[in-house]
Design a protein around this motif. Structure first.
Motif, PDB file in Angstrom:
ATOM      1  N   HIS A  57      -0.016  -3.663  -2.932  1.00 47.21           N
ATOM      2  CA  HIS A  57       0.953  -3.068  -3.858  1.00 47.21           C
ATOM      3  C   HIS A  57       2.339  -3.257  -3.263  1.00 47.21           C
ATOM      4  CE1 HIS A  57       0.240   0.135  -0.957  1.00 47.21           C
ATOM      5  NE2 HIS A  57       1.188   0.907  -1.467  1.00 47.21           N
ATOM      6  N   ASP A  61       6.817  -0.459   2.435  1.00 46.50           N
ATOM      7  CA  ASP A  61       6.144  -0.548   3.732  1.00 46.50           C
ATOM      8  C   ASP A  61       5.026  -1.585   3.748  1.00 46.50           C
ATOM      9  OD1 ASP A  61       5.120   1.641   1.986  1.00 46.50           O
ATOM     10  OD2 ASP A  61       3.557   1.835   3.511  1.00 46.50           O
ATOM     11  N   ASP A 171      -3.305   1.499  -0.172  1.00 49.19           N
ATOM     12  CA  ASP A 171      -3.125   2.953  -0.194  1.00 49.19           C
ATOM     13  C   ASP A 171      -3.985   3.599  -1.285  1.00 49.19           C
ATOM     14  OD1 ASP A 171      -1.362   2.555   1.851  1.00 49.19           O
ATOM     15  OD2 ASP A 171       0.435   3.133   0.721  1.00 49.19           O
ATOM     16  N   HIS A 213      -3.078   2.402   6.141  1.00 49.97           N
ATOM     17  CA  HIS A 213      -2.513   3.115   7.295  1.00 49.97           C
ATOM     18  C   HIS A 213      -3.667   3.813   8.007  1.00 49.97           C
ATOM     19  CE1 HIS A 213       1.505   2.803   5.354  1.00 49.97           C
ATOM     20  NE2 HIS A 213       0.806   2.984   4.245  1.00 49.97           N
TER      21      HIS A 213
HETATM   22 ZN   LIG Z   1       1.642   2.470   2.442  1.00 52.71          ZN
END
Ligand SMILES: [Zn+2]
Ligand SMILES: [Zn+2]
Length: 234
Positions: A57, A61, A171, A213
């Motif tokens: 996406h 980040d 995410d 993450h």
């Molecule tokens: Zn992220």
């Protein structure tokens, strides 16, 4: 069968992944989520024949090294076209506030003097996709099948990558539940992410989940909690 290399980059410690078949020499590889530190990623990528750069996406980040790597590696950028709207919103936030939106971490980063900003010496992604993914699509990395699966919710064009018993979920899915959705973030959708998560949790229980993450988990570890997440609403 599969080689996957994790490189942690940027202000939110984003997991960038290099996925390749486990072959000698310089195997064909896909880089997932080149989030920052293009020189570090380019050095790691030198061991591979990089055939694509895929974004799960377009939150900043996950994309800050996309443009320089696409240029230096001459590799196509792969993603969902709905992410252009997400990237536009990221750039609008940067223009309006002087720093990037980092989701729920933004206030803490700003308070500690570490407001996230792009490196002015690194070109930002121009929003171009060389290959648009809108339905589940299988790419070939030599003998390795790589499935790219739309998993909307955290963002409208979020994608998950599946290869040889490994899910790279961006995410969308973490240990302990789905990624961020909130009425405060207008391009997120809790109902949609729960549909996506339920779909991912149909993979066999030993399937490894590599989120965008933090540490890995497995389908079997997370599957028992899906109704808990549904009931709590995030
Ligand atoms: Zn992220
Ligand atoms: Zn995100």
């Amino acid at each position: 069968m599969i080689r996957c290399e994790r490189l942690v980059v940027g202000y939110l410690d984003t997991n960038c992944w290099i996925i390749a078949p486990d072959l000698p020499g310089r195997p064909p590889a896909l880089i997932v989520d080149p989030g920052d530190d293009p020189d570090y990623l380019a050095a790691a990528a030198a061991s591979y024949d990089v055939v694509g750069l895929l974004i799960t996406h377009a939150h900043a980040d996950h994309v800050l090294a996309l443009q320089p790597l696409a240029e230096s590696l001459n590799a196509p950028i792969i993603g969902h076209p709905a992410e252009r709207e997400v990237w536009t919103a990221e750039l609008d936030h940067l223009a309006k506030h002087g720093y990037l939106d980092a989701g729920t971490a933004t206030a803490d980063l700003v308070a500690t003097g570490n407001a996230p900003r792009p490196n002015p010496d690194v070109p930002l992604w121009n929003g171009h996709l060389d290959q648009e993914i809108q339905t589940t699509t299988t790419l070939k990395l030599g003998p390795l099948d790589v499935d790219i699966i739309p998993t909307p919710g955290h963002s409208p064009g979020s994608l998950t990558v599946h290869a040889a018993g490994h899910l790279f979920t961006g995410d969308t899915l973490f240990p302990g539940g789905p990624g961020l959705t909130s009425p405060v973030y207008p391009l997120t959708d809790f109902a949609a992410i729960m549909t996506s998560v339920r779909n991912l949790l149909t993979y066999p229980e030993h399937t490894t989940i590599h989120p965008g993450h933090g540490p890995d988990t497995t389908v079997g570890t997370e599957r028992p909690y899906v109704e808990t997440w549904q009931a709590r609403g995030w």
